[in-house]
Design a protein around this motif. Structure first.
Motif, PDB file in Angstrom:
ATOM      1  N   LEU A  61       0.805  -1.218   0.000  1.00 22.00           N
ATOM      2  CA  LEU A  61       0.000   0.000   0.000  1.00 22.00           C
ATOM      3  C   LEU A  61       0.840   1.270   0.000  1.00 22.00           C
ATOM      4  CD1 LEU A  61      -2.828   1.268   0.046  1.00 22.00           C
ATOM      5  CD2 LEU A  61      -2.730   1.173   2.549  1.00 22.00           C
ATOM      6  N   PRO A  62       1.971   1.348   0.740  1.00 17.77           N
ATOM      7  CA  PRO A  62       2.763   2.577   0.668  1.00 17.77           C
ATOM      8  C   PRO A  62       3.170   2.973  -0.751  1.00 17.77           C
ATOM      9  CG  PRO A  62       3.447   1.311   2.568  1.00 17.77           C
ATOM     10  CD  PRO A  62       2.480   0.437   1.796  1.00 17.77           C
ATOM     11  N   ALA A  63       3.442   2.011  -1.625  1.00 16.52           N
ATOM     12  CA  ALA A  63       3.784   2.347  -3.011  1.00 16.52           C
ATOM     13  C   ALA A  63       2.644   3.095  -3.670  1.00 16.52           C
ATOM     14  CB  ALA A  63       4.122   1.078  -3.797  1.00 16.52           C
ATOM     15  N   ALA A  64       1.415   2.589  -3.500  1.00 14.49           N
ATOM     16  CA  ALA A  64       0.253   3.253  -4.091  1.00 14.49           C
ATOM     17  C   ALA A  64       0.025   4.623  -3.468  1.00 14.49           C
ATOM     18  CB  ALA A  64      -0.980   2.369  -3.924  1.00 14.49           C
ATOM     19  N   LEU A  65       0.158   4.733  -2.161  1.00 14.53           N
ATOM     20  CA  LEU A  65      -0.040   6.013  -1.479  1.00 14.53           C
ATOM     21  C   LEU A  65       0.977   7.049  -1.940  1.00 14.53           C
ATOM     22  CD1 LEU A  65      -0.622   4.682   2.157  1.00 14.53           C
ATOM     23  CD2 LEU A  65      -2.365   5.598   0.616  1.00 14.53           C
ATOM     24  N   LEU A  66       2.228   6.641  -2.032  1.00 17.65           N
ATOM     25  CA  LEU A  66       3.286   7.565  -2.447  1.00 17.65           C
ATOM     26  C   LEU A  66       3.147   7.969  -3.911  1.00 17.65           C
ATOM     27  CD1 LEU A  66       6.154   5.769  -0.543  1.00 17.65           C
ATOM     28  CD2 LEU A  66       5.417   8.125  -0.113  1.00 17.65           C
ATOM     29  N   PRO A  97       5.603  -6.492  -3.628  1.00 20.55           N
ATOM     30  CA  PRO A  97       4.992  -5.193  -3.317  1.00 20.55           C
ATOM     31  C   PRO A  97       5.819  -4.364  -2.340  1.00 20.55           C
ATOM     32  CG  PRO A  97       3.341  -6.921  -3.290  1.00 20.55           C
ATOM     33  CD  PRO A  97       4.673  -7.612  -3.380  1.00 20.55           C
ATOM     34  N   PHE A  98       6.463  -5.026  -1.382  1.00 16.03           N
ATOM     35  CA  PHE A  98       7.349  -4.299  -0.470  1.00 16.03           C
ATOM     36  C   PHE A  98       8.507  -3.685  -1.246  1.00 16.03           C
ATOM     37  CE2 PHE A  98      10.970  -4.252   2.584  1.00 16.03           C
ATOM     38  CZ  PHE A  98      10.462  -3.306   3.468  1.00 16.03           C
ATOM     39  N   ASN A  99       9.061  -4.434  -2.215  1.00 16.74           N
ATOM     40  CA  ASN A  99      10.123  -3.885  -3.055  1.00 16.74           C
ATOM     41  C   ASN A  99       9.657  -2.611  -3.744  1.00 16.74           C
ATOM     42  OD1 ASN A  99      11.516  -6.199  -2.367  1.00 16.74           O
ATOM     43  ND2 ASN A  99      11.272  -7.186  -4.360  1.00 16.74           N
ATOM     44  N   TYR A 124       9.237   3.545  -4.437  1.00 17.03           N
ATOM     45  CA  TYR A 124       8.485   4.801  -4.416  1.00 17.03           C
ATOM     46  C   TYR A 124       8.837   5.653  -3.209  1.00 17.03           C
ATOM     47  CZ  TYR A 124       5.753   4.093  -8.588  1.00 17.03           C
ATOM     48  OH  TYR A 124       5.378   3.970  -9.900  1.00 17.03           O
ATOM     49  N   LEU A 125       9.250   5.027  -2.125  1.00 19.60           N
ATOM     50  CA  LEU A 125       9.703   5.791  -0.970  1.00 19.60           C
ATOM     51  C   LEU A 125      10.985   6.549  -1.312  1.00 19.60           C
ATOM     52  CD1 LEU A 125       9.263   6.492   2.000  1.00 19.60           C
ATOM     53  CD2 LEU A 125      10.543   4.431   2.606  1.00 19.60           C
TER      54      LEU A 125
END
Length: 785
Positions: free
Chosen positions: A569-574, A673-675, A680-681
């Protein structure tokens, strides 16, 4: 016996069943025997319906395995068991397997295999890939406190109850709630926090308004104070110490595990592990060499592992971090050239991440895999070629290019794939089917691959380049018109594949703002609004829907393990964040990026990191996931940094007493997905600055490169001039523990420049660009002279 009936009735009612319905009752155990019995702790007490320290079976102390065998009085198909063990809510049996009798032999149940259990109360569903139909069950115990097994009660549930009922929420023993008391009741990121980023925790057992303090872990005065809000959340985001000591949060009588705060903390403890997992989990050549059915480049990847979709963004976003990592991979020649080898070998000194990208493309081309999701991966390889070619022979590009363009529009594919939901494999066709929670067909999956191949086609000066862009454009238009973000199936219901949808939409708007379809920015904002609305809870955790469902659930015990959704989810949020127009939403999205990373690291209802091996592999983590799955299709248990499990719907909003229930197993689709979130972070954090000092250009880079707080580290930025010159500049940390790196380069008038003088050629009116990273995830700055 009356007490036993009361307890069994309570257990049945906890599952939402009426006592009068025999189909919803646990089985009556007709008899039990054991390897040994200590004093008056008879084996019958383990099946008398009483959950109490005063009514338990205890084995004699022995280094040999202890066992407890249950006679079911007839053959039954089983859903699972509830198991209560230990003494005074501690000393649970920690290494054991539940076995069933079939054809005269004891057989292990994979989902009931525990290596490091600490929970005294467990709901253990039986793996639906094994038909547990039997007349006898056995606990085979090989690890217990002081070599004496302590079992308070075993409750056996038949398959007629459906999904295994949850543990009874109100059962107590010795006056204490059944829970894992080893996990402190202040739940936060066990390892630590990034400097300058949100730092939040949850204390669900303490009332709102309770004061808390942040203190040095080794003692000392409070360094930060605050109060819990109405959701039992404490926020110490403003606490940004300059030292690297360990700290704890103290509230009421509770204290958290120690943690640290530092520059790029998450990145420094995760980057190497993320690569290690991809190294180990490769098919054929990883740390498990046996052939895995339904696997291609990586074990158990099927056709939707998203490997190049995520490895390439990692490389593009923070290349210096991956360039300086140790080299682990050595090229291996295939015994069977039909498996890999269509691409010539890479340079020995290539970074491991480049070798992994090469591997992924090589397997697809060598095996001529033409499923739409597999050939879509090749677009990432081709797009990244300008930044891969220093390490790979030109033949690689030619082989992948020719294969991709030849098969991109093929409607049929090479074979039948497991879990395949595709309706056709022409990647230029409009994709209108939304896949199931399996995650094998997320909406908009063809969007980004077509945009990347569009850029490749332009680079190749192909006459048909525009059709790739138009395919992406039409897919985005369909998404805007047809996806309802309120429908969980198009968001969190896609499980670990959800990030594909938003990163693709954001890519189109970011790279082609003047050509994006009408309404795309509004669609992204509407998605963020739903995320924010569904995250208003004590964990800052995005729920499945606006009701009582927290995570995807299904009709079988193996449905669903969702850690890939949480960490992706952080990838999508970022990806969405730059396009959000409401300042409050944008700020809240930033909190949710970090709350979902924190969820992986222990800020969740069971207080555990998603990886079983985390305490041994990740700095600062005390409590890893309850267990891991030994075996499985992918045989990933021995891979490094494997993501094993996450809290299930029944654990939320706060039910740690339910222990280790539901499915646990690592999967490529959880790590990739974590990768992508790491990629994106990095893109979100990277910044490049330029200034001129006399005849020198000063370049300043902010990027996640400070991984060793005791030494000065370096990275490389690229420089170009409209005068035609291109140079690389090494930048170094401004101090041993700095977020910034800087470097200088001489400026040389183009008219007097000499080749190899180590200066950047400029002319009056020319523009210099400096950048870090590559392609669509690069950060740049420019200056005109």
């Amino acid at each position: 016996m009356a007490l036993a009936l009361v307890m069994l009735g309570l257990l049945a009612m906890s599952a939402g069943a009426a006592d009068s319905n025999p189909a919803k009752q646990p089985l009556n155990i007709m008899g039990a025997k054991a390897s040994s019995t200590y004093a008056d702790c008879a084996v019958s007490r383990a099946v008398d319906g009483v959950v109490s320290d005063d009514s338990r079976w205890v084995s004699r102390k022995s280094s040999a395995p202890a066992w407890l065998e249950l006679d079911l009085g007839g053959t039954h198909k089983l859903a699972g068991i509830h198991l209560y063990s230990g003494y005074q809510n501690t000393n649970a049996i920690h290494k054991f397997v539940v076995q069933f009798r079939r054809d005269g032999q004891w057989r292990d149940i994979p989902s009931a295999t525990f290596e490091n259990n600490r929970a005294t109360a467990l709901a253990i569903p039986f793996d639906d890939t094994v038909d547990v139909t039997t007349d006898k069950l056995r606990l085979w115990i090989t690890g217990s406190h002081q070599d004496a097994a302590r079992v308070l009660e075993v409750i056996v549930w038949p398959a007629t109850v459906g999904t295994l009922p949850p543990l009874a929420a109100k059962l107590v023993k010795s006056g204490k709630p059944l829970q894992d008391e080893l996990v402190p009741l202040i739940y936060l990121n066990q390892s630590g926090f990034n400097l300058g980023k949100p730092k939040r925790f949850t204390a669900p057992t303490l009332p709102a308004g309770t004061a808390f303090e942040v203190r040095p872990a080794k003692g000392g005065d409070a360094l930060f104070t605050g109060k819990l809000d109405q959701e039992h959340i404490g926020d110490f985001s403003a606490f940004n110490p300059e030292d690297t000591r360990e700290f704890v949060v103290v509230a009421g009588t509770n204290s958290s595990v120690p943690f640290r705060i530092g520059p790029w903390w998450l990145e420094r403890i995760s980057y190497q592990g993320a690569v290690d997992f991809m190294v180990d989990s490769r098919h054929y050549v990883g740390n498990e060499r046996a052939v895995c059915p339904g696997s291609f480049g990586w074990r158990d990847d099927h056709h939707f592992g998203w490997e190049l979709h995520t490895l390439v963004p990692q490389w593009l976003s923070n290349p210096s971090a991956y360039e300086r990592m140790p080299r682990q991979i050595k090229y291996e020649k295939p015994a069977n050239p039909k498996l890999w080898g269509a691409l010539h070998p890479y340079r020995d000194d290539a970074p491991d991440i480049v070798k992994l990208i090469h591997w992924g493309a090589d397997v697809i081309v060598s095996q001529e895999l033409t499923h739409e999701l597999l050939k879509a991966q090749l677009a990432y390889f081709l797009y990244a070629w300008p930044w891969l070619k220093d390490f790979l022979p030109a033949q690689n590009y030619e082989a992948v290019r020719d294969f991709a363009f030849r098969h991109w529009t093929d409607a049929a594919c090479d074979r039948k794939y497991p879990y395949d939901e595709s309706q056709g494999h022409d990647l230029l066709a409009l994709k209108t089917k939304v896949g199931s929670t399996k995650g094998s067909l997320p909406p908009g999956f063809s969007l980004e691959p077509n945009l990347l191949l569009y850029e490749v086609a332009r680079r190749e000066q192909r006459a048909d380049a525009e059709r790739y862009f138009q395919a992406a454009f039409k897919q985005a238009e369909w998404t805007i018109a047809n996806l309802d973000w309120n429908d969980p199936l198009v968001t969190k219901g896609q499980r670990m594949s959800e990030f594909i949808t938003m990163t693709g939409l954001a890519h189109l708007l970011r790279e082609y703002p003047g050509r994006a379809p009408a309404g795309l920015a509004a669609k992204i904002n509407a998605w963020a609004d739903v995320v924010v609305r569904r995250s208003d809870n004590l964990w800052d955790f995005r729920k499945l829907d606006d009701g009582d469902r927290w995570t995807p659930m299904g009709e079988r015990p193996t449905m669903w393990n969702e850690p890939g959704n949480v960490v992706g989810l952080p990838a999508a949020l970022l990806a969405a964040q730059p396009f959000l127009t409401n300042a409050a939403t944008k700020s809240r999205i930033e909190q949710l990026v970090w709350s979902h990373f924190d969820n992986m690291f222990g800020r969740n209802p069971v207080g555990r990191h998603f990886s079983y091996d985390a305490p041994r592999e990740i700095e600062g983590v005390e409590h890893g996931w309850f267990s891991f799955l030994a075996g499985g299709i992918g045989r990933l248990a021995n891979a490094r940094f494997v993501i094993d499990g996450s809290p299930k719907d029944g654990h939320y909003p706060y039910h740690p007493e339910k222990g280790n229930f539901g499915w646990t197993e690592g999967w490529i689709q959880f790590n990739t997905p974590f990768n992508c979130s790491l990629a994106y972070l990095a893109h979100a954090e990277n910044r490049v600055g330029l200034r001129r000092e006399g005849d020198e250009l000063v370049v300043r880079l902010r990027a996640p490169l400070n991984f060793d707080y005791t030494k000065v580290e370096s990275g490389t930025v690229w420089l170009t001039s409209t005068s035609g010159d291109a140079e690389r500049l090494v930048v170094t940390e401004e101090s041993a523990n700095s977020e910034f790196l800087s470097g200088r380069m001489k400026l040389q008038p183009a008219a007097t420049a000499k080749a190899g003088d180590g200066a950047l050629q400029v002319a009056p009116g020319s523009t210099i660009q400096a950048g870090y990273g590559f392609g669509y995830l690069a950060r740049q700055a420019a200056m005109t002279f």
